[in-house]
Design a protein around this motif. Structure first.
Motif, mmCIF file in Angstrom:
data_model
loop_
_atom_site.group_PDB
_atom_site.id
_atom_site.type_symbol
_atom_site.label_atom_id
_atom_site.label_comp_id
_atom_site.label_asym_id
_atom_site.label_seq_id
_atom_site.Cartn_x
_atom_site.Cartn_y
_atom_site.Cartn_z
ATOM 1 N N GLY A 120 107.898 10.938 -63.355
ATOM 2 C CA GLY A 120 107.252 11.866 -62.442
ATOM 3 C C GLY A 120 107.752 11.691 -61.018
ATOM 4 N N ASP A 121 107.791 12.783 -60.278
ATOM 5 C CA ASP A 121 108.350 12.750 -58.930
ATOM 6 C C ASP A 121 107.668 13.840 -58.107
ATOM 7 O OD1 ASP A 121 109.951 12.213 -56.732
ATOM 8 O OD2 ASP A 121 111.822 12.230 -57.875
ATOM 9 N N PHE A 122 108.062 13.922 -56.844
ATOM 10 C CA PHE A 122 107.613 15.036 -56.018
ATOM 11 C C PHE A 122 108.260 16.313 -56.528
ATOM 12 C CE2 PHE A 122 107.342 11.339 -53.121
ATOM 13 C CZ PHE A 122 105.972 11.404 -52.847
ATOM 14 N N PRO A 123 107.695 17.485 -56.222
ATOM 15 C CA PRO A 123 108.302 18.732 -56.703
ATOM 16 C C PRO A 123 109.701 18.916 -56.147
ATOM 17 C CG PRO A 123 106.592 19.188 -55.066
ATOM 18 C CD PRO A 123 106.470 17.735 -55.423
ATOM 19 N N ASP A 124 110.549 19.527 -56.941
ATOM 20 C CA ASP A 124 111.931 19.800 -56.552
ATOM 21 C C ASP A 124 111.974 21.166 -55.879
ATOM 22 O OD1 ASP A 124 114.616 20.028 -56.272
ATOM 23 O OD2 ASP A 124 115.107 19.902 -58.402
ATOM 24 N N GLU A 125 112.261 21.165 -54.594
ATOM 25 C CA GLU A 125 112.297 22.434 -53.859
ATOM 26 C C GLU A 125 113.642 23.135 -53.994
ATOM 27 O OE1 GLU A 125 110.929 21.922 -49.893
ATOM 28 O OE2 GLU A 125 109.128 20.835 -50.471
ATOM 29 N N ASN A 126 114.628 22.440 -54.567
ATOM 30 C CA ASN A 126 115.943 23.060 -54.786
ATOM 31 C C ASN A 126 115.960 23.721 -56.151
ATOM 32 O OD1 ASN A 126 117.057 22.109 -52.318
ATOM 33 N ND2 ASN A 126 117.269 20.077 -53.241
ATOM 34 N N ASN A 127 115.396 24.909 -56.223
ATOM 35 C CA ASN A 127 115.334 25.610 -57.496
ATOM 36 C C ASN A 127 116.710 26.101 -57.908
ATOM 37 O OD1 ASN A 127 112.520 26.214 -58.783
ATOM 38 N ND2 ASN A 127 112.201 26.113 -56.570
ATOM 39 N N PRO A 128 116.956 26.208 -59.233
ATOM 40 C CA PRO A 128 118.259 26.703 -59.700
ATOM 41 C C PRO A 128 118.547 28.098 -59.163
ATOM 42 C CG PRO A 128 116.967 25.810 -61.505
ATOM 43 C CD PRO A 128 116.051 25.897 -60.332
ATOM 44 N N LYS A 155 118.947 6.904 -70.715
ATOM 45 C CA LYS A 155 119.102 7.405 -69.361
ATOM 46 C C LYS A 155 117.720 7.617 -68.760
ATOM 47 C CE LYS A 155 123.641 7.878 -69.098
ATOM 48 N NZ LYS A 155 124.440 7.134 -68.099
ATOM 49 N N ILE A 156 117.561 7.261 -67.484
ATOM 50 C CA ILE A 156 116.289 7.423 -66.799
ATOM 51 C C ILE A 156 116.509 8.355 -65.603
ATOM 52 C CG2 ILE A 156 114.351 6.261 -65.690
ATOM 53 C CD1 ILE A 156 115.237 3.686 -67.078
ATOM 54 N N TYR A 157 115.755 9.450 -65.569
ATOM 55 C CA TYR A 157 115.934 10.446 -64.522
ATOM 56 C C TYR A 157 114.588 10.825 -63.901
ATOM 57 C CZ TYR A 157 120.552 11.401 -66.621
ATOM 58 O OH TYR A 157 121.826 11.311 -67.109
ATOM 59 N N SER A 158 114.676 11.396 -62.715
ATOM 60 C CA SER A 158 113.555 12.126 -62.126
ATOM 61 C C SER A 158 113.508 13.506 -62.784
ATOM 62 C CB SER A 158 113.779 12.271 -60.614
ATOM 63 O OG SER A 158 113.070 13.370 -60.098
ATOM 64 N N HIS A 159 112.396 14.225 -62.614
ATOM 65 C CA HIS A 159 112.337 15.586 -63.160
ATOM 66 C C HIS A 159 113.088 16.590 -62.287
ATOM 67 C CE1 HIS A 159 108.248 16.193 -60.880
ATOM 68 N NE2 HIS A 159 109.264 16.419 -60.083
ATOM 69 N N VAL A 205 121.893 17.860 -65.625
ATOM 70 C CA VAL A 205 121.993 17.917 -64.170
ATOM 71 C C VAL A 205 120.643 17.483 -63.588
ATOM 72 C CG1 VAL A 205 122.826 19.290 -62.203
ATOM 73 C CG2 VAL A 205 123.498 19.920 -64.523
ATOM 74 N N LEU A 206 120.158 16.335 -64.043
ATOM 75 C CA LEU A 206 118.919 15.758 -63.546
ATOM 76 C C LEU A 206 119.234 14.680 -62.518
ATOM 77 C CD1 LEU A 206 117.036 15.398 -66.952
ATOM 78 C CD2 LEU A 206 116.467 17.002 -65.123
ATOM 79 N N LYS A 207 118.325 14.464 -61.585
ATOM 80 C CA LYS A 207 118.554 13.516 -60.502
ATOM 81 C C LYS A 207 118.236 12.091 -60.935
ATOM 82 C CE LYS A 207 117.243 12.511 -55.712
ATOM 83 N NZ LYS A 207 116.341 12.885 -54.590
ATOM 84 N N GLU A 208 119.108 11.167 -60.564
ATOM 85 C CA GLU A 208 118.855 9.747 -60.832
ATOM 86 C C GLU A 208 117.644 9.298 -60.021
ATOM 87 O OE1 GLU A 208 120.458 7.639 -62.818
ATOM 88 O OE2 GLU A 208 122.277 8.729 -63.354
ATOM 89 N N ILE A 209 116.835 8.411 -60.592
ATOM 90 C CA ILE A 209 115.698 7.878 -59.838
ATOM 91 C C ILE A 209 116.186 6.779 -58.897
ATOM 92 C CG2 ILE A 209 114.000 8.441 -61.597
ATOM 93 C CD1 ILE A 209 114.096 5.526 -62.482
ATOM 94 N N ASP A 210 115.353 6.402 -57.942
ATOM 95 C CA ASP A 210 115.754 5.370 -56.985
ATOM 96 C C ASP A 210 115.885 4.023 -57.688
ATOM 97 O OD1 ASP A 210 113.065 3.664 -56.376
ATOM 98 O OD2 ASP A 210 112.566 5.764 -56.712
#
Length: 458
Positions: free
Chosen positions: A137-145, A194-198, A166-171
């Motif tokens: 879980g993460d903050f909402p992604d404001e960069n919509n496709p 693989k571990i990603y943010s949403h 094309v998912l973002k790597e977590i910190d």
């Protein structure tokens, strides 16, 4: 001209959820998708899996998405793995302490279920799943496709490369914590985990897009839960959680006490906040066209018109829908009027919500999926139509023509709620129930002319 034949089904499993999707394209390529696979009825879920296995040509599932770990959403997982090979499984991240609470809430299950809760990754790998994606879980992604940032892929990809992640790597800090909590140090090196943010998305070639959402973990809740367990279970430590889950009967009194404490302190309902939501859609080239038919099928038809088709096309002027007759008989609609009223664009996207609580942080949910507003055709009503998980702003904001609730015919929870259906109806949308006897299918042909143009959304 590129075309795809598709079939999406909410299966008849009663109190649970089993959704499948098939996308056939380029004449010889097929993509098989499953979202959740569970029911309170073992017979219902196994029969649905058997029927699905007979219907599909392919015996390998490309992508299995699990919304959360309650038994009514994954009770058929072990059986599904017997019937199909699974290439990729996508799961939300549940901290081991939360999985401990899930175990106490889902007692008297088969042994494999507790093995899964004890260590989901090890269980899935032992069943020969090729790849596991964990979404945090993460903050909402404001960069919509949009058309500018969607990658274009070649038409000659191999079957193994159909999906582009094309998912973002977590910190790094969060990643290290998860790797340590789950003992993934060795497994991470073989590239199977693989571990990603949403944030971001997954594409099937350049024709289909999948976008996910999961609420962030509540750190304060986890800290309080850990303190409670330390005070109630002798010599408790987080690294013993897997062992405790496997011996849940021995510790059920102590864990139940902590569950009640946490539930009261944080005003929680049932830990459905972390359900992994997935919305998916064909990628809209300028000349995308959709033609299809809905089927609501019933083993025991009450009226002679069941099963019946509802035809539609992407050209709003050409929508043609026979009068929509509910099996409950009190609802009469003309599909044409509803879809024309709600679809300002080509309605072809679908939303799968698991048991998410739309009241928990609806603002983040809405922002993350802002692109899908007024583009969704079908939505699964969260938590089998529970009013506690419902937010009427959702139906008003997203303007979805068709809402599907998967619930047991005589379930003890009162699902789906009459109030939820009233909200849907007031917004000129169609509510549908699938249960042990009824299932709902959308078959559609998607065509893209102008195939040489860059892939992207309208």
């Amino acid at each position: 001209m590129l075309s795809a034949e598709t079939r999406f089904t909410f299966h008849n499993v009663g109190q649970g959820l089993f959704y499948s999707g098939e996308i056939e394209f380029n004449n010889d390529k097929q993509f098989l998708l499953v979202y959740d696979c569970g029911s309170e009825s073992k017979n219902a879920i196994e029969k649905a899996i058997n029927d699905f296995s007979k219907e599909t040509k392919k015996k390998e599932i490309d992508m299995l998405v699990i919304s959360h770990f309650h038994d009514d959403h994954i009770s058929g997982l072990d059986y599904l793995l017997d019937e199909f090979n699974i290439k990729t499984v996508i799961i939300p991240y549940f901290h081991p302490l939360l999985r401990l609470l899930i175990a106490i809430l889902n007692q008297n299950q088969e042994s494999w279920y507790y093995e899964f809760l004890a260590n989901p990754v090890s269980y899935l790998l032992s069943r020969e799943v090729e790849k596991i994606i964990i979404i945090v879980g993460d903050f909402p992604d404001e960069n919509n496709p949009n058309e500018e940032n969607l990658p274009r892929q070649p038409d000659n990809l191999s079957d193994n490369d159909l999906v582009n992640i094309v998912l973002k790597e977590i910190d790094d800090k969060t990643k290290k914590e998860i790797v340590s909590n789950e003992n993934l140090e060795v497994l991470m090196k073989n590239n199977k985990i693989k571990i990603y943010s949403h944030k971001g998305y997954i594409t099937l070639q350049d024709i289909w897009l999948f976008r996910f959402f999961n609420y962030k973990d509540d750190k304060q809740l986890l800290d309080n839960l850990k303190k409670c367990l330390n005070g109630n279970i002798p010599n408790f430590s987080p690294d013993k959680v897997s062992k405790i889950i496997r011996n849940i009967e021995k510790y059920k009194g102590e864990i139940k006490k902590c569950y009640e404490y946490i539930k009261k302190q944080f005003l929680l309902k049932d830990f459905n906040n972390t359900s992994l939501v997935m919305m998916h859609t064909p990628i809209n080239h300028d000349t995308l066209k959709v033609k299809g038919v809905f089927y609501l099928k019933n083993f025991f038809p009450i009226f002679p018109i069941c099963p019946f088709p509802i035809f539609f096309s992407s050209n709003l002027v050409d929508y043609f829908c026979e009068e929509f007759l509910y099996l409950h008989r009190e609802f009469y609609y003309k599909c044409k009027d509803i879809i024309n009223r709600t679809c300002k664009y080509i309605c072809s996207a679908q939303a799968l919500t698991g048991d998410i609580d739309l009241n928990y942080d609806y603002g983040s949910f809405k922002k993350h999926f802002s692109y899908f507003q007024e583009k969704l055709l079908i939505c699964q009503i969260p938590h089998h139509g529970s009013y506690k998980n419902w937010n009427k702003d959702f139906v008003e904001d997203f303007k979805i023509p068709i809402h599907v609730a998967s619930a047991g015919k005589f379930n003890k929870y009162g699902h789906p709620s009459k109030k939820v259906f009233e909200d849907i109806i007031k917004n000129y949308s169609i509510p549908i129930i699938v249960d042990e006897n009824k299932w709902f299918t959308l078959k559609a042909e998607i065509t893209w002319s102008g195939r040489d143009d860059r892939a992207g959304f309208r």
